[in-house]
Design an enzyme around this catalytic site. Sequence first.
Site, PDB file in Angstrom:
ATOM      1  N   GLN A 106     -13.333   1.655  -2.938  1.00  0.00           N
ATOM      2  CA  GLN A 106     -13.427   0.251  -2.526  1.00  0.00           C
ATOM      3  C   GLN A 106     -14.736   0.033  -1.761  1.00  0.00           C
ATOM      4  O   GLN A 106     -15.336   0.983  -1.260  1.00  0.00           O
ATOM      5  CB  GLN A 106     -12.268  -0.112  -1.585  1.00  0.00           C
ATOM      6  CG  GLN A 106     -10.922  -0.215  -2.279  1.00  0.00           C
ATOM      7  CD  GLN A 106      -9.836  -0.809  -1.390  1.00  0.00           C
ATOM      8  OE1 GLN A 106      -9.935  -0.782  -0.167  1.00  0.00           O
ATOM      9  NE2 GLN A 106      -8.801  -1.339  -2.005  1.00  0.00           N
TER      10      GLN A 106
ATOM     11  N   VAL B 281      -5.919 -11.335   7.562  1.00  0.00           N
ATOM     12  CA  VAL B 281      -6.796 -12.515   7.463  1.00  0.00           C
ATOM     13  C   VAL B 281      -5.975 -13.799   7.477  1.00  0.00           C
ATOM     14  O   VAL B 281      -4.811 -13.813   7.091  1.00  0.00           O
ATOM     15  CB  VAL B 281      -7.665 -12.487   6.169  1.00  0.00           C
ATOM     16  CG1 VAL B 281      -8.783 -11.492   6.272  1.00  0.00           C
ATOM     17  CG2 VAL B 281      -6.819 -12.214   4.937  1.00  0.00           C
TER      18      VAL B 281
ATOM     19  N   TRP C  79       0.836  -1.206   0.000  1.00  0.00           N
ATOM     20  CA  TRP C  79       0.000   0.000   0.000  1.00  0.00           C
ATOM     21  C   TRP C  79       0.871   1.257   0.000  1.00  0.00           C
ATOM     22  O   TRP C  79       1.298   1.710   1.067  1.00  0.00           O
ATOM     23  CB  TRP C  79      -0.937  -0.007   1.218  1.00  0.00           C
ATOM     24  CG  TRP C  79      -1.939  -1.115   1.150  1.00  0.00           C
ATOM     25  CD1 TRP C  79      -3.093  -1.118   0.427  1.00  0.00           C
ATOM     26  CD2 TRP C  79      -1.884  -2.382   1.809  1.00  0.00           C
ATOM     27  NE1 TRP C  79      -3.752  -2.304   0.583  1.00  0.00           N
ATOM     28  CE2 TRP C  79      -3.039  -3.108   1.428  1.00  0.00           C
ATOM     29  CE3 TRP C  79      -0.982  -2.999   2.675  1.00  0.00           C
ATOM     30  CZ2 TRP C  79      -3.312  -4.393   1.891  1.00  0.00           C
ATOM     31  CZ3 TRP C  79      -1.248  -4.278   3.127  1.00  0.00           C
ATOM     32  CH2 TRP C  79      -2.401  -4.957   2.730  1.00  0.00           C
TER      33      TRP C  79
ATOM     34  N   ARG D 128      -3.801   6.064  -3.062  1.00  0.00           N
ATOM     35  CA  ARG D 128      -2.488   5.388  -3.117  1.00  0.00           C
ATOM     36  C   ARG D 128      -1.492   6.277  -3.851  1.00  0.00           C
ATOM     37  O   ARG D 128      -1.805   6.838  -4.912  1.00  0.00           O
ATOM     38  CB  ARG D 128      -2.609   4.043  -3.817  1.00  0.00           C
ATOM     39  CG  ARG D 128      -3.589   3.160  -3.048  1.00  0.00           C
ATOM     40  CD  ARG D 128      -3.186   1.742  -2.985  1.00  0.00           C
ATOM     41  NE  ARG D 128      -4.240   1.017  -2.270  1.00  0.00           N
ATOM     42  CZ  ARG D 128      -4.506  -0.249  -2.436  1.00  0.00           C
ATOM     43  NH1 ARG D 128      -3.789  -0.964  -3.271  1.00  0.00           N
ATOM     44  NH2 ARG D 128      -5.468  -0.822  -1.738  1.00  0.00           N
TER      45      ARG D 128
ATOM     46  N   ALA E  97     -13.986 -11.268   6.160  1.00  0.00           N
ATOM     47  CA  ALA E  97     -13.941  -9.907   5.625  1.00  0.00           C
ATOM     48  C   ALA E  97     -13.577  -9.981   4.155  1.00  0.00           C
ATOM     49  O   ALA E  97     -13.018 -10.982   3.693  1.00  0.00           O
ATOM     50  CB  ALA E  97     -12.913  -9.081   6.385  1.00  0.00           C
TER      51      ALA E  97
ATOM     52  N   HIS F 235      -6.883   1.845   2.018  1.00  0.00           N
ATOM     53  CA  HIS F 235      -7.938   0.858   1.766  1.00  0.00           C
ATOM     54  C   HIS F 235      -9.069   1.116   2.772  1.00  0.00           C
ATOM     55  O   HIS F 235      -8.919   1.936   3.683  1.00  0.00           O
ATOM     56  CB  HIS F 235      -7.416  -0.589   1.851  1.00  0.00           C
ATOM     57  CG  HIS F 235      -6.630  -0.921   3.090  1.00  0.00           C
ATOM     58  ND1 HIS F 235      -6.191  -2.181   3.391  1.00  0.00           N
ATOM     59  CD2 HIS F 235      -6.200  -0.155   4.131  1.00  0.00           C
ATOM     60  CE1 HIS F 235      -5.526  -2.184   4.524  1.00  0.00           C
ATOM     61  NE2 HIS F 235      -5.523  -0.976   4.994  1.00  0.00           N
TER      62      HIS F 235
HETATM   63  C1  YSA Z   1      -8.531  -8.142   1.575  1.00  0.00           C
HETATM   64  C2  YSA Z   1      -8.932  -9.034   2.574  1.00  0.00           C
HETATM   65  C3  YSA Z   1      -9.889  -8.618   3.473  1.00  0.00           C
HETATM   66  O1  YSA Z   1     -10.278  -9.497   4.455  1.00  0.00           O
HETATM   67  C4  YSA Z   1     -10.477  -7.358   3.394  1.00  0.00           C
HETATM   68  C5  YSA Z   1     -10.057  -6.483   2.387  1.00  0.00           C
HETATM   69  C6  YSA Z   1      -9.088  -6.876   1.496  1.00  0.00           C
HETATM   70  C7  YSA Z   1      -8.626  -5.932   0.432  1.00  0.00           C
HETATM   71  C8  YSA Z   1      -7.403  -5.123   0.888  1.00  0.00           C
HETATM   72  N1  YSA Z   1      -7.749  -4.163   1.917  1.00  0.00           N
HETATM   73  C9  YSA Z   1      -6.819  -4.377  -0.305  1.00  0.00           C
HETATM   74  O2  YSA Z   1      -6.837  -3.148  -0.368  1.00  0.00           O
HETATM   75  N2  YSA Z   1      -6.339  -5.158  -1.265  1.00  0.00           N
HETATM   76  S1  YSA Z   1      -5.702  -4.598  -2.647  1.00  0.00           S
HETATM   77  O3  YSA Z   1      -4.576  -3.735  -2.366  1.00  0.00           O
HETATM   78  O4  YSA Z   1      -5.393  -5.728  -3.480  1.00  0.00           O
HETATM   79  O5  YSA Z   1      -6.836  -3.722  -3.334  1.00  0.00           O
HETATM   80  C10 YSA Z   1      -8.138  -4.266  -3.548  1.00  0.00           C
HETATM   81  C11 YSA Z   1      -8.620  -3.917  -4.934  1.00  0.00           C
HETATM   82  O6  YSA Z   1      -8.521  -2.506  -5.137  1.00  0.00           O
HETATM   83  C12 YSA Z   1      -7.788  -4.498  -6.079  1.00  0.00           C
HETATM   84  O7  YSA Z   1      -8.213  -5.811  -6.345  1.00  0.00           O
HETATM   85  C13 YSA Z   1      -8.099  -3.574  -7.210  1.00  0.00           C
HETATM   86  O8  YSA Z   1      -9.332  -3.922  -7.808  1.00  0.00           O
HETATM   87  C14 YSA Z   1      -8.274  -2.247  -6.512  1.00  0.00           C
HETATM   88  N3  YSA Z   1      -7.076  -1.419  -6.662  1.00  0.00           N
HETATM   89  C15 YSA Z   1      -5.878  -1.540  -6.049  1.00  0.00           C
HETATM   90  N4  YSA Z   1      -5.042  -0.548  -6.400  1.00  0.00           N
HETATM   91  C16 YSA Z   1      -5.730   0.229  -7.286  1.00  0.00           C
HETATM   92  C17 YSA Z   1      -7.021  -0.334  -7.465  1.00  0.00           C
HETATM   93  N5  YSA Z   1      -7.938   0.233  -8.257  1.00  0.00           N
HETATM   94  C18 YSA Z   1      -7.587   1.352  -8.921  1.00  0.00           C
HETATM   95  N6  YSA Z   1      -6.373   1.965  -8.799  1.00  0.00           N
HETATM   96  C19 YSA Z   1      -5.427   1.441  -7.993  1.00  0.00           C
HETATM   97  N7  YSA Z   1      -4.271   2.078  -7.865  1.00  0.00           N
END
Ligand code: YSA
Length: 348
Positions: free
Chosen positions: A219, A262, A158, A205, A316, A179
Amino acid sequence: MDIKKDLEELKNRALEQLKDVDDDQGLEKWRVFYLGKKSPLNQVLRGLASLPIEERRLVGAMSNDLKLLFESNVEQKRLSLYSSAVTTLQEKGRLDVTLPGRPVAQGRLHPTTRIVRQICDIFSAMGFQVVEGPEVETDYYNFEALNIPKDHPARDMWDTFWIDRKDENGERTTLLRTHTSPMQIRVMEKTTPPIRVVVPGKVYRYEATDATHESMFYQVEGLAVDKGVTFGDLKGCLYEFARRLFGPERKARFRCDYFPFVEPGVEMAIDCFVCAGKGCRLCSNTGWIEILGAGMVHPDVLRHVNYDPDVYTGFAFGMGVERIPILRYGIEDIRLFYGNDLRFLRQF
Ligand code: YSA
């Protein structure tokens, strides 16, 4: 009876004066005087309580009739002033009622708003409550309480916008949430299970933007905690969500993934709705499209909010919102969402 006579006189005087009104301002003055808060009629109504019961009934009914009469007369007068104004303009050749009206510009919902609402509606119907949280967060909620301490390599997942605020040790404390997961902690701190919430919102981000990455995007987080919540519940709930959002014929797949908050962690993908799993450009020839990360809430996260992990368990999940319309409508660049180009936005 005096009041009866007074009301009769009030009526005659008011209607006589109304005849002389010849413009909108005059009409408004008349309305305020005879129907406003301080009108003679209201004063009569205020004094009703002091009258004997029989008289009170009679005077009350008369006053109400008079009020209705005044109101209908005002409306009639308004219409007649309007139509005589129109006639005057027409006579002077300044109004052509045969011209078509000017079109009224119609607003519409942003595509992100639409999809966020659809997602929340689906979870609401499954008994989840929709809550929102702060976009400016602390290191504690965004990372520490989610089992991501300061030196943890997972922080690299992140890229963070920090806000220039430090504690007594010179450590940065405040950030734009990366997030929606910090809301898991905030909700659990305030609530005793059972918990079922979804949290839509903006996240930020610190990354270079490209066709699939924005520095601000949306999100939707989900959290369910209770006694006896299992991985089967997680799968059942998310399968049902995918079917309701993408259609009953869609298949879903879970594979292992890693998130520090998780255990176990998974990613969920659905079979590509363009090629139905055969492989195409949209799904990078894999047949599957990843839509969210999820897992069983880590026991250490439960301990952070003083839940006993031997008593309570939970699942979650978190999904990137723009990814869904991007896939559904074949949108080629995520930056179109927030570029404010009306030619793009008007298509939805
Ligand atoms: C995972 C497990 C849990 O129990 C609860 C939540 C999560 C998700 C975690 N908090 C998270 O942020 N995961 S992630 O970094 O992979 O981002 C989730 C989703 O956000 C990605 O699958 C993507 O669809 C989107 N994302 C990530 N970076 C992005 C983006 N969308 C647009 N621009 C970006 N820079």
